[in-house]
Design an enzyme around this catalytic site. Structure first.
Site, short mmCIF file in Angstrom:
data_model
loop_
_atom_site.label_atom_id
_atom_site.label_comp_id
_atom_site.label_asym_id
_atom_site.label_seq_id
_atom_site.Cartn_x
_atom_site.Cartn_y
_atom_site.Cartn_z
N ASP A 101 0.65 -1.54 -0.03
CA ASP A 101 0.41 -0.34 -0.15
C ASP A 101 0.73 1.27 0.36
O ASP A 101 2.54 1.47 0.33
CB ASP A 101 -0.84 0.37 1.31
CG ASP A 101 -1.74 1.41 1.46
OD1 ASP A 101 -2.68 1.86 0.29
OD2 ASP A 101 -0.96 1.82 2.62
N ASP A 115 0.18 5.15 1.06
CA ASP A 115 -0.37 6.01 1.89
C ASP A 115 -0.27 5.34 3.20
O ASP A 115 -1.81 4.31 3.81
CB ASP A 115 -1.41 6.87 1.37
CG ASP A 115 -1.56 7.83 -0.06
OD1 ASP A 115 -0.19 8.16 -0.12
OD2 ASP A 115 -1.83 8.18 -0.11
N ALA A 136 -8.91 7.95 -5.08
CA ALA A 136 -9.96 8.00 -5.37
C ALA A 136 -10.59 10.16 -5.36
O ALA A 136 -11.64 10.42 -5.82
CB ALA A 136 -11.17 8.14 -4.64
N CYS A 195 -6.22 2.94 -8.40
CA CYS A 195 -7.78 2.75 -8.55
C CYS A 195 -8.17 4.25 -8.72
O CYS A 195 -7.77 4.71 -7.62
CB CYS A 195 -8.30 2.06 -8.27
SG CYS A 195 -9.99 1.99 -8.21
N LYS A 226 -9.77 -1.48 -4.10
CA LYS A 226 -9.27 -1.88 -2.93
C LYS A 226 -10.71 -2.21 -1.87
O LYS A 226 -10.96 -0.71 -2.03
CB LYS A 226 -8.12 -1.80 -2.98
CG LYS A 226 -6.17 -1.78 -3.22
CD LYS A 226 -4.81 -1.96 -2.35
CE LYS A 226 -4.98 -0.90 -1.80
NZ LYS A 226 -4.11 -0.08 -1.16
MG LIG Z 1 -2.89 3.45 3.38
ZN LIG Z 2 -10.94 1.46 -10.16
#
Ligand SMILES: [Mg+2]
Ligand SMILES: [Zn+2]
Length: 193
Positions: free
Chosen positions: A9, A11, A54, A90, A109
């Site tokens: 991952d 962040d 996002a 994503c 995710k």
């Molecule tokens: Mg994270």
């Molecule tokens: Zn996506």
């Protein structure tokens, strides 16, 4: 022959969890991240970043910032002798923003789309792979594809361990102070090898 990977991952795991990284000045690698990625490289695992961003769908910052940030991430790692085999992102959100970013995608995710793409493009053996992250949802991602999940205590990790892990259908396969300790323990355990 397919190779196992350590999916990381971004962040809270590789870099500080600061909320939305809406400007390059807010992106900071943890001090141990270069060593951790180099260890992944030397251990014979693919080193792959998987991240939900996002903020683009939400209109907080342009998609171009993601690419610029990841170019800087790669060059910082490479200056320390560490290499990423892939970065999978994503950019979607199911209910905010405009198409194409507003989408009920298969890659946010813990849905498995990013790992499935990496599996195909980098010839990865998911069954011998790990996902390392600071959220229980990162572990759920691992379990959704038959991989193992390591929770780090950086970022949201301590709170996730205290308040969400007890309700999780399965305990973390490994809990570590940070990404470097997680990678060291995965390597030491012969896990995935
Ligand atoms: Mg994270
Ligand atoms: Zn996506």
């Amino acid at each position: 022959m397919a190779t196992p990977a350590i999916f990381m991952d971004r962040d809270g795991t590789l870099s500080w969890e600061v909320g939305y990284v809406n400007h390059a000045s807010r992106f900071h690698l943890y001090s141990w991240s270069v060593d951790a990625v180099r260890l992944v490289n030397r251990g014979g695992f693919r080193a792959v970043v998987v991240t939900n961003q996002a903020g683009v769908a939400r209109g907080y910052f342009p998609g171009s910032l993601i690419g610029e940030g990841h170019a800087a991430l790669r060059s910082t790692l490479e200056a320390g002798g560490a290499r990423l085999d892939g970065i999978y992102v994503c950019l979607h959100h199911s209910s905010v923003g405009e198409p194409p970013y507003r989408a009920d995608c298969d890659c946010r995710k813990p849905r498995p789309g990013l790992l499935r793409r990496a599996e195909a493009e980098l010839d990865i053996d998911l069954g011998r792979s790990w996902v390392v992250g600071d959220r229980i949802s990162d572990l759920q991602l691992a379990w959704n594809v038959g991989a193992r999940g390591a929770l780090v205590k950086s970022g949201y990790g301590r709170g996730e361990l205290a308040y969400h892990a007890p309700a999780s259908p399965r305990p973390p396969d490994l809990v570590a102070e940070n990404l470097l300790e997680a990678v060291e323990r995965i390597m030491a355990g012969g896990a995935g090898g």
